[in-house]
Design a protein around this motif. Structure first.
Motif, PDB file in Angstrom:
ATOM      1  N   THR A  43       0.839  -1.189   0.000  1.00  0.00           N
ATOM      2  CA  THR A  43       0.000   0.000   0.000  1.00  0.00           C
ATOM      3  C   THR A  43       0.880   1.247   0.000  1.00  0.00           C
ATOM      4  N   ALA A  44       0.278   2.362  -0.358  1.00  0.00           N
ATOM      5  CA  ALA A  44       0.948   3.655  -0.273  1.00  0.00           C
ATOM      6  C   ALA A  44      -0.091   4.729  -0.010  1.00  0.00           C
ATOM      7  N   THR A  45       0.272   5.715   0.777  1.00  0.00           N
ATOM      8  CA  THR A  45      -0.540   6.915   0.931  1.00  0.00           C
ATOM      9  C   THR A  45      -0.016   7.968  -0.029  1.00  0.00           C
ATOM     10  N   LEU A  46      -0.875   8.459  -0.904  1.00  0.00           N
ATOM     11  CA  LEU A  46      -0.475   9.493  -1.858  1.00  0.00           C
ATOM     12  C   LEU A  46      -0.530  10.850  -1.173  1.00  0.00           C
ATOM     13  N   ARG A  47       0.538  11.612  -1.311  1.00  0.00           N
ATOM     14  CA  ARG A  47       0.610  12.926  -0.681  1.00  0.00           C
ATOM     15  C   ARG A  47       0.916  13.994  -1.723  1.00  0.00           C
ATOM     16  N   ALA A  52       0.231  16.709   2.556  1.00  0.00           N
ATOM     17  CA  ALA A  52      -1.131  16.311   2.917  1.00  0.00           C
ATOM     18  C   ALA A  52      -1.525  15.021   2.201  1.00  0.00           C
ATOM     19  N   ALA A  53      -2.209  14.130   2.924  1.00  0.00           N
ATOM     20  CA  ALA A  53      -2.691  12.893   2.323  1.00  0.00           C
ATOM     21  C   ALA A  53      -3.787  13.204   1.313  1.00  0.00           C
ATOM     22  N   GLN A  54      -3.622  12.705   0.090  1.00  0.00           N
ATOM     23  CA  GLN A  54      -4.560  12.998  -0.993  1.00  0.00           C
ATOM     24  C   GLN A  54      -4.920  11.751  -1.787  1.00  0.00           C
ATOM     25  N   GLY A  55      -4.937  10.585  -1.116  1.00  0.00           N
ATOM     26  CA  GLY A  55      -5.334   9.371  -1.796  1.00  0.00           C
ATOM     27  C   GLY A  55      -4.511   8.176  -1.357  1.00  0.00           C
ATOM     28  N   SER A  56      -4.715   7.063  -2.045  1.00  0.00           N
ATOM     29  CA  SER A  56      -4.049   5.827  -1.648  1.00  0.00           C
ATOM     30  C   SER A  56      -3.846   4.919  -2.856  1.00  0.00           C
ATOM     31  N   VAL A  57      -2.950   3.966  -2.676  1.00  0.00           N
ATOM     32  CA  VAL A  57      -2.642   2.958  -3.690  1.00  0.00           C
ATOM     33  C   VAL A  57      -2.611   1.605  -2.999  1.00  0.00           C
ATOM     34  N   THR A  58      -3.157   0.592  -3.658  1.00  0.00           N
ATOM     35  CA  THR A  58      -3.068  -0.782  -3.170  1.00  0.00           C
ATOM     36  C   THR A  58      -2.578  -1.670  -4.299  1.00  0.00           C
ATOM     37  N   LEU A  59      -1.588  -2.503  -4.018  1.00  0.00           N
ATOM     38  CA  LEU A  59      -1.061  -3.469  -4.973  1.00  0.00           C
ATOM     39  C   LEU A  59      -1.228  -4.863  -4.401  1.00  0.00           C
ATOM     40  N   ARG A  60      -1.618  -5.797  -5.273  1.00  0.00           N
ATOM     41  CA  ARG A  60      -1.793  -7.184  -4.838  1.00  0.00           C
ATOM     42  C   ARG A  60      -1.265  -8.103  -5.918  1.00  0.00           C
ATOM     43  N   VAL A  68      -3.444  -3.287  -9.472  1.00  0.00           N
ATOM     44  CA  VAL A  68      -3.166  -1.949  -8.950  1.00  0.00           C
ATOM     45  C   VAL A  68      -4.473  -1.192  -8.814  1.00  0.00           C
ATOM     46  N   SER A  69      -4.749  -0.653  -7.637  1.00  0.00           N
ATOM     47  CA  SER A  69      -5.928   0.178  -7.397  1.00  0.00           C
ATOM     48  C   SER A  69      -5.458   1.527  -6.870  1.00  0.00           C
ATOM     49  N   VAL A  70      -5.908   2.594  -7.523  1.00  0.00           N
ATOM     50  CA  VAL A  70      -5.465   3.947  -7.193  1.00  0.00           C
ATOM     51  C   VAL A  70      -6.674   4.846  -6.979  1.00  0.00           C
ATOM     52  N   GLU A  71      -6.611   5.662  -5.939  1.00  0.00           N
ATOM     53  CA  GLU A  71      -7.554   6.764  -5.770  1.00  0.00           C
ATOM     54  C   GLU A  71      -6.752   8.001  -5.394  1.00  0.00           C
ATOM     55  N   ALA A  72      -6.903   9.069  -6.177  1.00  0.00           N
ATOM     56  CA  ALA A  72      -6.167  10.310  -5.912  1.00  0.00           C
ATOM     57  C   ALA A  72      -7.134  11.483  -5.951  1.00  0.00           C
ATOM     58  N   ARG A  73      -6.926  12.444  -5.057  1.00  0.00           N
ATOM     59  CA  ARG A  73      -7.838  13.574  -4.921  1.00  0.00           C
ATOM     60  C   ARG A  73      -7.100  14.896  -5.160  1.00  0.00           C
ATOM     61  N   ALA A 186       4.943  18.226 -14.099  1.00  0.00           N
ATOM     62  CA  ALA A 186       5.288  18.220 -12.671  1.00  0.00           C
ATOM     63  C   ALA A 186       4.795  16.959 -11.963  1.00  0.00           C
ATOM     64  N   ARG A 187       5.480  16.616 -10.899  1.00  0.00           N
ATOM     65  CA  ARG A 187       5.082  15.490 -10.040  1.00  0.00           C
ATOM     66  C   ARG A 187       4.130  16.037  -8.974  1.00  0.00           C
ATOM     67  N   GLU A 188       2.872  15.597  -9.021  1.00  0.00           N
ATOM     68  CA  GLU A 188       1.853  16.196  -8.146  1.00  0.00           C
ATOM     69  C   GLU A 188       1.461  15.328  -6.958  1.00  0.00           C
ATOM     70  N   ARG A 189       1.595  14.017  -7.075  1.00  0.00           N
ATOM     71  CA  ARG A 189       1.277  13.115  -5.971  1.00  0.00           C
ATOM     72  C   ARG A 189       2.352  12.039  -5.923  1.00  0.00           C
ATOM     73  N   CYS A 190       2.657  11.591  -4.710  1.00  0.00           N
ATOM     74  CA  CYS A 190       3.700  10.571  -4.546  1.00  0.00           C
ATOM     75  C   CYS A 190       3.387   9.725  -3.321  1.00  0.00           C
ATOM     76  N   GLY A 191       3.624   8.417  -3.437  1.00  0.00           N
ATOM     77  CA  GLY A 191       3.481   7.510  -2.300  1.00  0.00           C
ATOM     78  C   GLY A 191       4.487   6.380  -2.384  1.00  0.00           C
TER      79      GLY A 191
END
Length: 476
Positions: A43-47, A52-60, A68-73, A186-191
């Protein structure tokens, strides 16, 4: 055979605490690992750049692919390029393409296990383009992007493994062709992609160019030893506290490289000297005891060694087809000419890791370039093939009839169950831990294993992840 090809196969106090003492220190407890059979997941928390936390990633892991499941805000509506980047650092850093400091530049460039240097589409094989090139993220009018897909470009284990790397979402769409990042801006979100339900402990090393290769543990002193393939420096690490000191400076008595390490019953440290063709012995306080030389040769490559129950130390040479033996009086000689056995030496790293069976009857040695495991009878010198399928096998650790094999390029440790006479074996598990980077050798600390993350694939090209480290994890 040059040093790079072989390596790729294959007392100043730092800080204030000393490494070890007269007694064995209390061990820091290790949390439990994931239960056997648990599917690999991360998993990863997208910041955002402000943290600030702005979403998440799950890998299985799903067979040979990864879901890969991604949600970004908080993103601009439309398509956004999305990639796995090489390093697990969501920090500012220099963007190599612009030579400027950018948000999440610490994540490095795109993950490129095939070393292609080529940005390509998510459907391109990793031999053609970056392994980290993923489908784009479509963001709706509400600024939220969601995606779920399966890809075989990445894995959670092996050479395509992405554990402890970063997933980055960019500002613009990806054209899937322009180097280095498809004009995604630009790189806008990273986890950072972190394995779930698994415990490991890292021991950082101080040198920027350490490239640790060997590891050995002295249980009486509670000290872990590791050696630099680059300089020959030996470090002593307190297993309980992690405090590091220089045990023996590199270059001492001609030791320019330190590969396999072992501690014998007298507490002496034995060191395989690589291309110098030497075996060095240090006393428990670091004083030189002996430097033993094999016959001079441009192809020498002393890679690993093991003290056996018969009182001798046996030594592998990865370039010359011979096993050496050091007797208790510290006399070194050629013990077995492998040219007359079923073992066939070829290009690259040949015999590497070696262990002795507890009954004192056999040696087991892995041939890195062929993936074959061999049994060598210490009485008759007869050689028998045990099994294949252990390509990139580097270090070995034997626990009864359980053999652990560190497989460097594969970024995993294999668990092999051996037959009663050590003449057969079967891989029963593969363990990537929390993202191993070219793991080399193995040692045991109680119920745990420890490996150096040697990164020897970066020794003469590429940027290693620093600090270098040893990683300790529960046996599996």
């Amino acid at each position: 055979m040059d040093r790079l090809k072989l390596l790729l196969g294959g007392a100043l106090l730092l800080g204030t605490a000393s490494a070890g003492g007269a007694g064995m220190p209390m061990m820091a407890p290790m949390p439990a690992a994931a239960p056997a059979g648990t599917a690999l997941a991360a998993t990863a928390t997208l910041r955002d750049p402000q943290g600030a936390a702005q979403g998440s990633v799950t890998l299985r892991q799903l067979g040979t692919g990864v879901q890969v499941s991604v949600e970004a805000r908080g993103l601009t509506p439309g398509q956004h390029g999305m990639h796995v980047h090489e390093f697990g650092r969501c920090t500012p850093g220099v963007d190599a393409a612009t030579n400027t400091v950018v948000a999440f530049g610490g994540a490095g460039g795109h993950f490129d296990p095939g070393k292609t240097g080529n940005h390509a589409s998510p459907g391109a094989p990793n031999a053609v383009g970056h392994g980290g090139d993923l489908p784009m993220l479509n963001v709706g009018a509400d600024g939220v992007g969601r995606a779920t897909f399966v890809t075989d470009k990445i894995s959670l284990a092996g050479m395509d493994g992405v554990l402890n790397r970063s997933l980055v979402i960019h500002a613009r769409p990806d054209d899937y062709k322009s180097d280095p990042s498809g004009l995604t801006g630009a790189r806008e979100r990273c986890g950072v992609l972190t394995r779930t339900n698994y415990a490991a402990r890292d021991y950082p090393l101080p040198g920027a160019q350490d490239f640790p290769e060997g590891v050995a543990y002295d249980a009486r002193r509670g000290v872990i030893y590791t050696g630099s393939a680059q300089s020959g420096t030996i470090y002593a690490v307190n297993a309980a506290t992690g405090a590091v000191s220089k045990f023996s400076e590199g270059g001492a008595l001609g030791r320019a490289s330190a590969l396999g390490l072992k501690v014998d019953a007298q507490g002496r440290l034995w060191i395989a000297g690589g291309a110098q063709g030497t075996v060095s012995v240090l006393s428990p306080d670091g004083a030189p005891v002996a430097v033993l030389e094999t016959p001079r040769s441009p192809n020498a490559y002393i890679n690993d060694l093991v003290p056996a129950p018969d009182g001798n130390v046996y030594v592998t040479d990865s370039a010359r087809p011979v096993l050496y033996r050091v007797t208790p009086d510290l006399k070194l000689s050629a013990w077995l000419d492998l040219a007359g056995t079923p073992i066939r030496y070829g290009p690259g790293v040949n015999l590497n890791g070696v262990v002795a069976t507890p009954d004192g009857r056999y040696l087991l040695a892995v041939q890195l370039n062929t993936g074959e495991l061999w049994r060598i009878d210490l009485r008759s010198k007869a050689v028998r093939r045990v099994m294949g399928g252990l390509e990139n096998g580097d270090g070995l650790l034997l626990d009864g009839r359980t053999l652990y094999v560190s497989r460097n390029r594969d970024g995993t440790v294999s668990k092999v169950m051996l037959g009663a006479d050590y003449a057969s074996g079967q891989v029963v598990a593969e363990e990537p831990v929390t993202g191993l980077r070219f793991p080399t050798t193995l040692s045991a600390i109680g119920g745990d294993l420890i490996v150096p993350q040697g990164q020897l694939d970066k020794l003469q090209g590429g940027t290693p992840e620093t600090p270098f480290k040893l990683t300790r994890f529960p046996r599996f």
